[in-house]
Design an enzyme around this catalytic site. Sequence first.
Site, mmCIF file in Angstrom:
data_model
loop_
_atom_site.group_PDB
_atom_site.id
_atom_site.type_symbol
_atom_site.label_atom_id
_atom_site.label_comp_id
_atom_site.label_asym_id
_atom_site.label_seq_id
_atom_site.Cartn_x
_atom_site.Cartn_y
_atom_site.Cartn_z
ATOM 1 N N PHE A 137 0.929 -1.184 0.115
ATOM 2 C CA PHE A 137 0.045 -0.030 -0.071
ATOM 3 C C PHE A 137 0.942 1.385 0.050
ATOM 4 O O PHE A 137 1.541 1.581 0.952
ATOM 5 C CB PHE A 137 -0.934 0.105 1.188
ATOM 6 C CG PHE A 137 -1.956 1.250 1.084
ATOM 7 C CD1 PHE A 137 -3.058 1.156 0.408
ATOM 8 C CD2 PHE A 137 -1.599 2.479 1.545
ATOM 9 C CE1 PHE A 137 -3.861 2.172 0.499
ATOM 10 C CE2 PHE A 137 -2.436 3.502 1.724
ATOM 11 C CZ PHE A 137 -3.581 3.446 0.904
ATOM 12 N N ASP A 144 9.356 3.139 1.736
ATOM 13 C CA ASP A 144 8.024 3.956 2.013
ATOM 14 C C ASP A 144 7.800 3.726 3.445
ATOM 15 O O ASP A 144 7.294 2.622 3.796
ATOM 16 C CB ASP A 144 6.685 3.424 1.314
ATOM 17 C CG ASP A 144 5.605 4.104 1.653
ATOM 18 O OD1 ASP A 144 5.404 4.745 2.670
ATOM 19 O OD2 ASP A 144 4.357 3.874 0.953
ATOM 20 N N LYS A 164 1.919 10.608 8.163
ATOM 21 C CA LYS A 164 1.341 10.094 9.432
ATOM 22 C C LYS A 164 1.830 10.659 10.711
ATOM 23 O O LYS A 164 1.747 11.732 10.985
ATOM 24 C CB LYS A 164 1.304 8.591 9.435
ATOM 25 C CG LYS A 164 0.367 8.043 8.420
ATOM 26 C CD LYS A 164 0.221 6.661 8.543
ATOM 27 C CE LYS A 164 -0.638 5.729 7.583
ATOM 28 N NZ LYS A 164 -1.910 5.654 7.918
#
Lengths: 500, 500
Positions: free
Chosen positions: A217, A326, A357
Amino acid sequence: MASSLLTRQLAISLQQNLRLAAPGSRYVSKTATKTVSEFENDAPSMKTAVPGPKSQELLRQLGEIQNVGAIHFFCNYEESRGNYLVDVDGNRMLDVYTQISSIPIGYNHPALMKVMTNPNNVSAFVNRPALGILPPENFPDKLIESLLSIAPSGMTRVQTMACGSCSNENAFKTMFIWYRNKERGYATPSEQEVGSCMINQSPGCPDLSVLSFMGAFHGRTMGCLATTHSKAIHKLDIPSFDWPIAPFPKLQYPLEEFVRENAQEEARCLEEVEDLIVKWRQKGKPVAGIVIEPIQAEGGDNHASPDFFIKLRNIARKHGCAFHVDEVQTGGGTTGKFWAHEHWGLDDPADVVSFSKKMLTGGYYHRDELQPDKPYRIFNTWMGDPSKNLFLSEVLNVIRRENLLEEVTRSGKALLQGLYALQTQYPHILSRARGQGTFCAIDACSDATRDSIMIKARNKGLFMGSCGERTIRFRPSLVFKEYHVHQLLNILNDVLAEHK
Amino acid sequence: MASSLLTRQLAISLQQNLRLAAPGSRYVSKTATKTVSEFENDAPSMKTAVPGPKSQELLRQLGEIQNVGAIHFFCNYEESRGNYLVDVDGNRMLDVYTQISSIPIGYNHPALMKVMTNPNNVSAFVNRPALGILPPENFPDKLIESLLSIAPSGMTRVQTMACGSCSNENAFKTMFIWYRNKERGYATPSEQEVGSCMINQSPGCPDLSVLSFMGAFHGRTMGCLATTHSKAIHKLDIPSFDWPIAPFPKLQYPLEEFVRENAQEEARCLEEVEDLIVKWRQKGKPVAGIVIEPIQAEGGDNHASPDFFIKLRNIARKHGCAFHVDEVQTGGGTTGKFWAHEHWGLDDPADVVSFSKKMLTGGYYHRDELQPDKPYRIFNTWMGDPSKNLFLSEVLNVIRRENLLEEVTRSGKALLQGLYALQTQYPHILSRARGQGTFCAIDACSDATRDSIMIKARNKGLFMGSCGERTIRFRPSLVFKEYHVHQLLNILNDVLAEHK
């Protein structure tokens, strides 16, 4: 291996602790003192089932404006403190999902409240600048004291962005630009390139690709989405790119019992990576970059060994592809190191590292040679948000002052130990407990069971997240202490004991 | 026509005013009282050339971390007020570019400062929620009192996002999902669709397209970038989609003299749109949506007539394509109406309207039938930022309380009148003055002349933006009064008088 935290010693000690997890018995913190910050509440407190009546009324109202099918409940953020999220019906839950892993040091942390009340900061909030053309005076200093102070090994440059998807999109673009500059020997682009790019055609818009992994993802804007392969609902009906997708190792647990099989599985995946790079080059769509999460999160908390990542990094170098790690979900301290890829032990782990985040601002670090050669190649109106950098500076201060990475390591060990105990006790329900720091997960025997456990736990005051097909993921903030681990395990134990 | 503001009366009156614009003479406000807010400074004040020595030193520092080629100078946002941007060398400039058109009511507006000092708001800043799963209690109310209170005609639904690119990317996805649901008769997707989408292949990832226009700018993430065609530097080296690109009308000025030619040009472009839709359907890449700016901004402030947009909207409907109006730069009041497309006079102007910049939050409105059928189809971690909604509410209050749309119309007329006067006086340098509200532009005879005028004006205290190949764009905030128009025109007049 990935779960190296789980030493044999730990495995033995958890066996000894098993009796604590018997139904009805309670976890009691023996070694750790109760280190909850004074500003925090100290336990869940439930008044209604969740969502309660007020949440349901608000759901109805918002349903007139948006699809609300993903909403769990409405929150009272003013009343939430530390690890405890309070909803509009007055329920106080231990939150180990933390806004999809994006609250770094708990709710309403006093250090962050102070940022707001410092009059020197007001202007950064009310005058959001176009950072790429008119940065504020303190912008270089703020970058140095915040983002660059925690830069991954080998990374001297950082670009802020608004969110995780934007960060990955721009990281991809940075890799494409770098790759084409290499290909054309850093010469001026031809007229044909300049002309054709305006109408989306090659050679100006070249057929380059990014290699990604099944289960990955990396976001949901269209470039990112072409590298995301975790759930069909993310991708269905959206046009995509024909980019290569390699298998991510499917490790068997317990890792100690499948050392040889898992090593073979990782070797198989790496071989496939090389095959795909060659195949896509032959297809005329060369792989400019490889993107990977240190732990696949949304895809089901899938781990691989440091050895796998080290070899993958070498394959990228061998084939002239940029290597993009990532860390949008894994970064920010949750694995016990600031960046999850630090567990690999490499001096030169990546060419690009993206974040968002828990970092509160999106962005990505990169090596010098990936610096775009011209202005306006990587650009947008805001290029991040300095007010988020102010918060990040304070978060980093708190992490250092309170040794939160050590706390995460300690709490993570306790959590993983507890999950091992639970899966030993409920082998028909739970399996594959795994994790690094507090970035932990465990599988249920089915998606229905997983969902049922999560709802029951929520009604008892424990709010968890899900990922993959039947995984519960734990994403507490960095102020999650052993004391909270025991609350979590007690509630989970109660739910499992009732689950027949 | 697009520049309907310029009535014949106005043309006559500007002829009469020409004498005021003679070199050395000054614009003096006769009709307007000096309506500058008390919090604002009242004139530019220059201490150094720009960038000054402090900016240059900071440029050097930031150059170690990022490409700084696009940076104009470093700012002292604390000292900036209203229409005046102060730099780190103490220069105070009249800012008619406003952070790429993203400061709605000037710097440090007292109403926005109050948002910061209201203790009830602190929690919205320090606890950024995952809006798609855990919204705050006041979220529906805040949407109703802010975004929905200014919803475009026919739009009942709104989705917030972090920035303009994210807004357009998700608007495109919304159109693709809607289009495919129509195609499959709202039936459950087939197993083949679900399976193939996971590996980026059709039918799950279908070959759908979005039709865009030459000169358009819709953002720089990879989906948006496939519809952006304003400058090669945005697109070079980035893979793209084979999507259809129609010509945008190239109107001849003065509009009054080229009525027939311009109507023919618009008809030619519309014909091409229909041809492309048919052609791409035959190619197996049906057009799911058409995206267009009401005024192409980045591409050079290109206008078209309401008649053009009305016919385009009808073509979209006829061919079953969604019609997406991108108001990221034109929205928020700068054209004298809240949305630029309101000038078209349609009850049913669009299926999707996206916004960002002056709205402080990104997002898009859409019609009921474009609501995604399932949760998590349009989703990301943050889904916007409630702290930005707080600021937006206050901005809307100020716009209403101070009748800023009327002010914009008034200032815009004065600005356009002044630009007409300047181009009449300096026909060898300036041409094609155009605009709606204060969303104005004028062309220089070459890019070098344009750039030189901008630098000289900056050194005299007027900070402007550029767009297209040789256009100066004016993007003042909504508190830009006639008094400021006269300051602007005086400085520009001085620069042009010196320009030989």
